[in-house]
Motif scaffolding. Structure first.
Motif, short mmCIF file in Angstrom:
data_model
loop_
_atom_site.label_atom_id
_atom_site.label_comp_id
_atom_site.label_asym_id
_atom_site.label_seq_id
_atom_site.Cartn_x
_atom_site.Cartn_y
_atom_site.Cartn_z
N GLY A 79 0.66 -1.49 0.14
CA GLY A 79 0.09 0.19 0.01
C GLY A 79 0.50 1.29 -0.23
N ALA A 80 2.43 1.58 0.03
CA ALA A 80 3.39 2.02 0.33
C ALA A 80 2.60 3.27 -1.04
CB ALA A 80 4.34 1.80 0.06
N ILE A 81 3.13 4.51 -1.11
CA ILE A 81 2.92 4.83 -2.76
C ILE A 81 3.80 5.99 -2.38
CG2 ILE A 81 1.82 6.70 -3.78
CD1 ILE A 81 -1.50 5.95 -2.28
N ARG A 82 4.31 6.19 -3.91
CA ARG A 82 5.20 7.00 -4.39
C ARG A 82 4.74 7.82 -5.97
NH1 ARG A 82 9.46 4.64 -7.68
NH2 ARG A 82 9.52 2.22 -7.64
N TRP A 83 5.67 8.83 -5.82
CA TRP A 83 5.41 9.11 -7.74
C TRP A 83 7.17 8.79 -8.28
CZ3 TRP A 83 0.09 10.88 -8.90
CH2 TRP A 83 -1.04 10.61 -8.12
N ALA A 84 6.08 8.48 -9.99
CA ALA A 84 7.41 8.34 -10.68
C ALA A 84 6.51 9.36 -11.90
CB ALA A 84 7.82 7.85 -10.59
N SER A 85 8.09 9.49 -12.55
CA SER A 85 7.98 10.49 -14.00
C SER A 85 8.36 9.33 -15.18
CB SER A 85 8.88 11.72 -14.61
OG SER A 85 9.19 11.95 -15.39
N ALA A 86 7.75 8.66 -16.01
CA ALA A 86 8.09 7.18 -16.50
C ALA A 86 8.46 8.15 -18.11
CB ALA A 86 7.54 6.32 -16.17
N THR A 87 8.91 7.33 -18.84
CA THR A 87 9.73 7.31 -20.12
C THR A 87 9.69 6.19 -20.61
OG1 THR A 87 10.49 9.69 -20.32
CG2 THR A 87 10.87 8.43 -22.12
N LYS A 88 9.00 5.53 -21.41
CA LYS A 88 9.57 3.53 -21.90
C LYS A 88 9.28 4.67 -23.64
CE LYS A 88 6.76 1.96 -17.90
NZ LYS A 88 5.49 1.56 -17.89
N VAL A 89 10.24 3.72 -23.84
CA VAL A 89 10.44 2.83 -25.92
C VAL A 89 10.50 1.94 -25.58
CG1 VAL A 89 11.28 5.62 -25.44
CG2 VAL A 89 12.91 3.74 -26.00
N PRO A 90 9.93 1.89 -27.34
CA PRO A 90 10.73 -0.07 -27.87
C PRO A 90 11.63 0.19 -28.41
CG PRO A 90 9.78 2.00 -29.41
CD PRO A 90 9.39 2.94 -28.17
N ILE A 91 12.35 -1.31 -28.52
CA ILE A 91 12.98 -1.83 -29.24
C ILE A 91 12.63 -2.20 -29.99
CG2 ILE A 91 15.14 -2.97 -27.81
CD1 ILE A 91 14.56 -2.88 -25.27
N LEU A 92 13.90 -2.15 -31.03
CA LEU A 92 13.58 -2.56 -32.20
C LEU A 92 14.64 -3.59 -32.81
CD1 LEU A 92 12.75 -0.03 -34.04
CD2 LEU A 92 10.37 -1.00 -32.73
N ASP A 93 13.48 -4.93 -33.22
CA ASP A 93 15.07 -5.95 -33.51
C ASP A 93 15.14 -5.29 -35.10
OD1 ASP A 93 13.39 -6.23 -35.96
OD2 ASP A 93 12.39 -8.05 -35.08
N ASP A 94 16.19 -6.12 -35.63
CA ASP A 94 16.78 -5.48 -37.55
C ASP A 94 16.21 -5.68 -37.83
OD1 ASP A 94 18.93 -5.66 -35.73
OD2 ASP A 94 19.67 -7.75 -36.56
N HIS A 95 14.73 -5.74 -38.04
CA HIS A 95 13.76 -5.74 -38.87
C HIS A 95 12.49 -4.28 -39.08
CE1 HIS A 95 14.90 -9.45 -40.46
NE2 HIS A 95 15.16 -10.09 -40.00
N GLY A 96 12.92 -4.29 -37.59
CA GLY A 96 12.13 -2.88 -37.35
C GLY A 96 10.50 -3.45 -36.14
N ARG A 97 11.16 -4.92 -36.06
CA ARG A 97 9.40 -4.95 -35.20
C ARG A 97 9.71 -5.05 -33.69
NH1 ARG A 97 9.57 -11.43 -38.00
NH2 ARG A 97 11.37 -10.58 -36.67
N VAL A 98 9.04 -4.02 -32.88
CA VAL A 98 9.37 -4.64 -31.40
C VAL A 98 8.90 -5.54 -30.50
CG1 VAL A 98 7.71 -3.24 -29.51
CG2 VAL A 98 7.83 -1.99 -31.78
N VAL A 99 10.39 -5.65 -30.31
CA VAL A 99 10.57 -6.94 -29.23
C VAL A 99 10.50 -6.83 -28.06
CG1 VAL A 99 11.83 -8.15 -31.39
CG2 VAL A 99 13.22 -6.33 -29.35
N GLY A 100 10.72 -5.60 -27.17
CA GLY A 100 11.06 -5.44 -25.64
C GLY A 100 10.40 -3.65 -26.01
N ILE A 101 10.66 -3.27 -24.80
CA ILE A 101 11.00 -2.03 -24.50
C ILE A 101 11.33 -1.78 -23.40
CG2 ILE A 101 7.97 -1.06 -24.32
CD1 ILE A 101 8.86 -1.22 -21.44
N VAL A 102 12.17 -0.54 -23.16
CA VAL A 102 13.03 -0.15 -22.21
C VAL A 102 12.69 1.15 -21.45
CG1 VAL A 102 15.23 1.48 -23.76
CG2 VAL A 102 15.46 0.62 -21.76
N GLY A 103 12.88 1.31 -20.20
CA GLY A 103 12.11 2.14 -19.21
C GLY A 103 13.08 3.23 -18.82
N ILE A 104 12.97 4.29 -18.20
CA ILE A 104 13.76 4.78 -17.34
C ILE A 104 12.60 5.87 -16.37
CG2 ILE A 104 14.19 6.74 -18.61
CD1 ILE A 104 16.82 6.94 -17.05
#
Length: 264
Positions: free
Chosen positions: A97-122
């Motif tokens: 139940g603990a609460i904290r706040w964050a500013s999140a940025t997430k972007v797609p990870i692309l393979d050699d064919h331009g397909r999204v295979v995951g994400i990286v976030g900070i």
């Protein structure tokens, strides 16, 4: 560059230095939102002893359903559309139940064919900032209900805040006052600066001083100057609290006139 320098500056080495030392949360996930790699800071925030413990797990393992579901849906949209999520303010709720706040940025990870295979976030923890904003909103609400005029200036005398009472007694809209030099609202700026110098020495002072309205009219006030200090004790501004004496002087004059009439 020597071989030893090249080895030290290899991509994996640099990534490890980053993941082990940056205070922000960094995380890599696969297309099913399972953690592949997390920074040490992120592992600690999830209550883990080491980043490796997060591998293969999801937000549902560490956070309340409400937050985990929202994060998962955000990540599905990124994977399906290829569009990043930038600076989203997240209310993070842990399983206890603990609460904290964050500013999140997430972007797609692309393979050699331009397909999204995951994400990286900070994610950057902004809990203190959010709490400060709430306190400021509460303070602002209280200040707006006070009958005295209150203005806050920076160390150069520029107005950065004025409540409705201060604005009204000077004939301005509050937003018009922001950025103005407060000395332009005093009939005798040199006298005001003497009060300010006294406040710088003593922390606060007060005295009678005539102010100038937007239309040029002059009115008497009782004004106090109060230093505002930062956490390190350094002066960062001044709060000026002003009470118009127009009505008080009018009452005193009426009483005096009434007294003279009764003596006759």
């Amino acid at each position: 560059m020597s071989c030893s320098e090249a080895k030290f500056l290899s991509e994996n080495r640099l990534l490890k230095i980053l993941m082990d030392n940056i205070p922000d949360s960094i995380y890599f996930k696969d297309s099913s939102s399972r953690f592949i790699m997390v920074s040490r800071a992120h592992a600690e925030r999830m209550g883990l002893k080491s980043p490796e413990e997060a591998r293969g797990k999801t937000d549902f393992d560490f956070y309340a359903e409400e937050f985990a579901r929202e994060a998962y849906e955000d990540e599905r949209r990124i994977i399906e559309t290829g569009r990043p999520l930038v600076n989203k303010i997240e209310k993070i709720i842990t399983k206890n139940g603990a609460i904290r706040w964050a500013s999140a940025t997430k972007v797609p990870i692309l393979d050699d064919h331009g397909r999204v295979v995951g994400i990286v976030g900070i994610s950057r923890d902004i809990t203190k900032y959010v709490e400060m904003q709430r306190q400021m909103q509460l303070l602002s609400s209280v200040v707006e209900q006070i009958s005295e005029g209150i203005a806050v200036t920076d160390t150069n005398g520029k107005i950065i805040f004025a409540n409705s009472a201060w604005a009204e007694m000077h004939g301005y809209e509050a937003k018009e006052l922001v950025g103005m030099d407060i000395h332009d609202l005093y009939e005798k700026p040199k006298v005001a600066k003497k009060f300010e110098d006294e406040a710088l020495t003593r922390g606060s002072t007060k005295g009678r001083l005539s102010h100038v309205k937007k239309n040029g009219d002059v009115f008497p006030t009782l004004t106090s100057w109060n230093l505002i200090r930062g956490r390190e004790g350094k002066t960062i501004g001044m709060a000026i609290i002003t009470k118009s004496l127009i009505e008080i002087i009018k009452v005193l004059r009426d009483v005096k006139i009434l007294g003279n009439v009764e003596k006759r």
